[in-house]
Design an enzyme around this catalytic site. Structure first.
Site, mmCIF file in Angstrom:
data_model
loop_
_atom_site.group_PDB
_atom_site.id
_atom_site.type_symbol
_atom_site.label_atom_id
_atom_site.label_comp_id
_atom_site.label_asym_id
_atom_site.label_seq_id
_atom_site.Cartn_x
_atom_site.Cartn_y
_atom_site.Cartn_z
ATOM 1 C CD GLU A 165 -3.037 -0.633 -0.138
ATOM 2 O OE1 GLU A 165 -2.962 0.470 -0.712
ATOM 3 O OE2 GLU A 165 -3.785 -1.549 -0.519
HETATM 4 C C1 LIG Z 1 3.168 -9.705 0.498
HETATM 5 C C2 LIG Z 1 2.788 -8.666 -0.499
HETATM 6 C C3 LIG Z 1 1.437 -8.420 -0.741
HETATM 7 C C4 LIG Z 1 1.063 -7.480 -1.693
HETATM 8 N N1 LIG Z 1 -0.266 -7.321 -2.006
HETATM 9 C C5 LIG Z 1 -0.599 -6.587 -3.095
HETATM 10 C C6 LIG Z 1 -1.935 -6.590 -3.599
HETATM 11 O O1 LIG Z 1 -2.831 -7.216 -3.038
HETATM 12 N N2 LIG Z 1 -2.196 -5.895 -4.736
HETATM 13 C C7 LIG Z 1 -1.235 -5.195 -5.398
HETATM 14 O O2 LIG Z 1 -1.536 -4.614 -6.422
HETATM 15 N N3 LIG Z 1 0.044 -5.159 -4.945
HETATM 16 C C8 LIG Z 1 0.377 -5.835 -3.814
HETATM 17 N N4 LIG Z 1 1.668 -5.837 -3.365
HETATM 18 C C9 LIG Z 1 2.658 -5.006 -4.031
HETATM 19 C C10 LIG Z 1 3.120 -3.835 -3.191
HETATM 20 O O3 LIG Z 1 2.114 -2.870 -3.085
HETATM 21 C C11 LIG Z 1 4.420 -3.299 -3.807
HETATM 22 O O4 LIG Z 1 5.413 -4.286 -3.574
HETATM 23 C C12 LIG Z 1 4.830 -1.966 -3.223
HETATM 24 O O5 LIG Z 1 3.944 -0.954 -3.627
HETATM 25 C C13 LIG Z 1 6.254 -1.564 -3.639
HETATM 26 O O6 LIG Z 1 6.442 -1.705 -4.996
HETATM 27 P P1 LIG Z 1 7.711 -2.526 -5.537
HETATM 28 O O7 LIG Z 1 7.723 -3.835 -4.842
HETATM 29 O O8 LIG Z 1 7.667 -2.537 -7.003
HETATM 30 O O9 LIG Z 1 8.953 -1.720 -5.021
HETATM 31 P P2 LIG Z 1 9.654 -0.528 -5.795
HETATM 32 O O10 LIG Z 1 8.621 0.428 -6.277
HETATM 33 O O11 LIG Z 1 10.596 -1.087 -6.776
HETATM 34 O O12 LIG Z 1 10.456 0.177 -4.614
HETATM 35 C C14 LIG Z 1 11.774 -0.218 -4.228
HETATM 36 C C15 LIG Z 1 12.343 0.867 -3.299
HETATM 37 O O13 LIG Z 1 12.399 2.118 -4.002
HETATM 38 C C16 LIG Z 1 11.699 3.110 -3.275
HETATM 39 N N5 LIG Z 1 11.040 4.019 -4.202
HETATM 40 C C17 LIG Z 1 10.376 3.722 -5.347
HETATM 41 N N6 LIG Z 1 9.883 4.840 -5.891
HETATM 42 C C18 LIG Z 1 10.229 5.869 -5.089
HETATM 43 C C19 LIG Z 1 10.010 7.278 -5.097
HETATM 44 N N7 LIG Z 1 9.293 7.868 -6.057
HETATM 45 N N8 LIG Z 1 10.531 8.019 -4.088
HETATM 46 C C20 LIG Z 1 11.217 7.443 -3.087
HETATM 47 N N9 LIG Z 1 11.464 6.123 -3.025
HETATM 48 C C21 LIG Z 1 10.951 5.339 -4.005
HETATM 49 C C22 LIG Z 1 10.705 2.363 -2.410
HETATM 50 O O14 LIG Z 1 10.320 3.110 -1.256
HETATM 51 C C23 LIG Z 1 11.484 1.104 -2.066
HETATM 52 O O15 LIG Z 1 12.295 1.341 -0.954
HETATM 53 C C24 LIG Z 1 2.057 -6.736 -2.374
HETATM 54 C C25 LIG Z 1 3.413 -6.962 -2.088
HETATM 55 C C26 LIG Z 1 3.778 -7.924 -1.195
HETATM 56 C C27 LIG Z 1 5.238 -8.181 -0.969
#
Ligand SMILES: Cc1cc2nc3c(=O)[nH]c(=O)nc-3n(C[C@H](O)[C@H](O)[C@H](O)COP(=O)(O)OP(=O)(O)OC[C@H]3O[C@@H](n4cnc5c(N)ncnc54)[C@H](O)[C@@H]3O)c2cc1C
Length: 600
Positions: A442
């Protein structure tokens, strides 16, 4: 053995004294939420959490959800029956609209109840939480047909819901979503693409699962303005409401995760054949806008996960510290065997910090929930506007700060257990692993911190925060006038904290236009600062009320004294960090930004 018990006296205090449950029950539609009725609901929820959900938490962790060779997902033994019972007892529809079979309880009541589900079994709670998000998306923007077809069954829990945002290249940045939606002659769409990390994307609780999916139509503009939202049921729903064919959506795999093992996290493939049948929610290209409205509640819900799991970690550590005997307690003459490690000052410090963190996070959560209730239901438009501005300011803090605090709290829970904390059998380690996801999904803490600065402060020149600061200063004035040593000490710390927050906020507003990158270099510490000061102010309010009640001889004196002591501990041990956090925000961001990428 530690058994969860909801902290009912504390919940009642925060709901009535800090969040204003009495006033909420005066709002149109919330007349049933009287203090007595809510008290009875909390007691029933405590029973379900204690007797059904808490005992399942370990097996959920050990066994986890599985994907069989037949492509079916099974949840650990007992979860399906618990879900059925949960729905039979009406918990799924507690705060949902009465128009679709819910009980229409305020968000404030739902926050307290959700805290119990999260404390006892967060992996279980994710299913109703995600269903709640999907219900809200359809209710706010869906057509009458969509509402009639899906909402009654989702509110009762007969069908569950999911949120399908994430794709391999689109996580924090949803503008990168690529899933496709092609409009058909009959007005429906065919959806194709892969979604990852989908919570409860498949399971064995119910006959149908309603996926809410972000996708693009072929002629959509690029970026965030070209994303639409679709309802895609696992089984197509016939016109008479019966279930038709299996839709073209398949669970490809389940992730192996650090925690929340009982919650199936699915990779879903849409449209392997000729496209999954979907229905647009609202208008094309407005999907992300709809999502953002809905995200408020989802982010708030994750913030309450932080509170629940921190409370449970505290209870387990406290119970262990009472029983574990080790060494002589310095300065205490009693027989060591009469008291456990709870007598050691350092263990007490850890327990007090866990307790103070949890109470501060709870107070922020409930006060924000009440603001959301007023923002939606108050008859006066000016009050609605003011409460909405406050709630929107607080949501990234409740999500970001409460969940970061849960890391610290569950970490301390392991530490209180010593070596046993590292051993899974003690149960303390599971909370660390389960809590870890709350700062990520989220929207990560980094995204919450950016939201707080960019959308909630810089955009309105800090006016919502400055209004909150003014009300914290008025708490400070009342603390100073109370003539109590504890309250005077809290006031000194709170004043320094509020000054630090105001300095940082004014610096952000002044610098944002000229160098947003430098401002965002301090976004994390600023979020921490805002949460720490707002949390400290709520505990200060609680201490003031406790002193008043004690002098009026009103209420449980022992409980009220704990409120004063906890507020004092937070002021002395946590609020004292505020000036340092301010310095990290306003210090030149040079060290963060100086190295070239290749120098890391
Ligand atoms: C167990 C689990 C359940 C989940 N459930 C759902 C679900 O039901 N539905 C769904 O759609 N998704 C779901 N997700 C996905 C989750 O919402 C994302 O993993 C999360 O939003 C982060 O995205 P990412 O993993 O691509 O990380 P990334 O976006 O790649 O982020 C990696 C790092 O970069 C940082 N970062 C990225 N962009 C910026 C920025 N603009 N400024 C500062 N820092 C930044 C982040 O803070 C983080 O530290 C789930 C994930 C997990 C692991």
């Amino acid at each position: 053995m530690s058994q969860y018990r909801a902290p009912l006296a504390e919940m009642h205090f925060v709901m009535t004294e800090l969040a204003g449950l009495d006033d909420i029950a005066q709002l149109p539609g919330f007349e049933d939420a009287t203090v007595d009725t809510v008290g009875a609901i909390l007691e029933e929820a405590d029973k379900f959490a204690t007797e059904v959900l808490d005992p399942l938490n370990r097996i959920g962790d050990r066994v986890g959800a599985r994907l069989g060779d037949d492509g079916r997902v099974t949840t650990p033994a007992g979860f399906r029956a618990a879900y059925r019972k949960f729905c039979e007892l009406g918990w799924n529809g507690l705060s949902k609209s009465a128009d679709f079979g819910g009980q229409g309880m305020p968000q404030l009541v739902a926050a307290a109840i959700d805290e119990m589900w999260n404390a006892s079994n967060m992996a279980f709670e994710l299913c109703p939480m995600l269903t709640g998000g999907a219900i809200e998306a359809i209710e706010l923007n869906g057509s009458e047909t969509l509402k009639r077809t899906y909402l009654p069954k989702m509110v009762s829990g007969e069908w569950t819901g999911t949120m399908n945002l994430t794709e391999p290249q689109a996580g924090s940045d949803l503008a990168a979503v690529r899933a496709k939606a092609i409009r058909q002659a009959d007005g429906s769409y065919r959806i194709s693409g892969n979604k990852i990390f989908i919570t409860y994307g498949d399971h064995d609780y119910t006959d149908n699962i309603i996926h809410l999916v972000l996708a693009r139509t072929p002629d959509a503009p690029p970026g965030t303005k070209g994303i639409s939202l679709f309802v895609v049921p696992k089984f197509v729903v016939n016109a008479d409401g019966s279930l038709g064919a299996h839709n073209d959506v398949r669970c490809v795999s389940l992730e192996h995760k650090l925690g929340i093992h009982a919650s199936p996290t699915a990779v879903l493939a849409f449209g392997d054949r000729d496209g999954a049948v979907g229905h647009v929610v609202g208008e094309e290209n407005r999907g992300l806008e709809y999502m953002f409205v809905m995200m408020n509640l989802a982010r708030f819900g994750v913030g309450m996960q932080g509170v629940g799991i921190a409370e449970r970690a505290y209870q387990r550590a406290r119970d262990y510290a009472r029983e574990r005997v080790q060494g002589r307690v310095v300065g205490v003459t009693r027989d060591v065997a009469a008291g456990g490690i709870i007598g050691h000052p350092d263990v007490r410090r850890m327990l007090m910090t866990m307790r103070a963190n949890t109470e501060a996070a709870r107070a922020l959560g409930y006060v924000t929930a009440a603001a959301l209730d007023r923002a939606h239901r108050h008859p006066d438009a000016d009050v609605r506007k003011r409460e909405l501005a406050f709630a929107e300011l607080m949501i990234p803090i409740v999500k970001g700060w409460n969940t970061e605090l849960a890391q610290q709290t569950t970490y301390l829970g392991v530490q209180v257990h010593g070596g046993m904390g590292f051993i899974e059998e003690s149960g303390a380690a599971q909370y660390v692993r389960d809590a870890r996801i709350t700062t990520i999904y989220e929207g990560t803490t980094g995204i919450q911190a950016n939201d707080l600065i960019g959308r909630k402060i810089a955009r309105d020149d800090g006016s919502a925060l400055l209004a909150a600061i003014e009300s914290m200063r008025s708490v400070g004035r009342r603390l100073a006038d109370a003539g109590s040593d504890d309250l005077t000490a809290i006031e000194v710390r709170l004043r320094a904290g509020v000054d630090a927050l105001e300095d940082a906020a004014r610096w952000i507003v002044a610098r944002w236009g000229e160098d947003a990158r430098a401002v965002l270099a301090g976004a994390g510490p600023f979020l921490d600062l805002a949460g720490t000061v707002c949390g400290g102010a709520q505990l200060g309010r609680a201490a003031l009320i406790a002193v008043d009640k004690l002098s009026a001889g009103d209420g449980d004196a022992s409980f009220l004294r704990t409120k004063i002591t906890t507020a004092r501990h937070f002021a002395d041990h946590c609020l004292t960090r505020a000036p340092g956090l301010r310095d990290a925000v306003v210090a030149d961001a040079a060290s963060v930004l100086a190295l070239a990428d290749e120098q890391f």
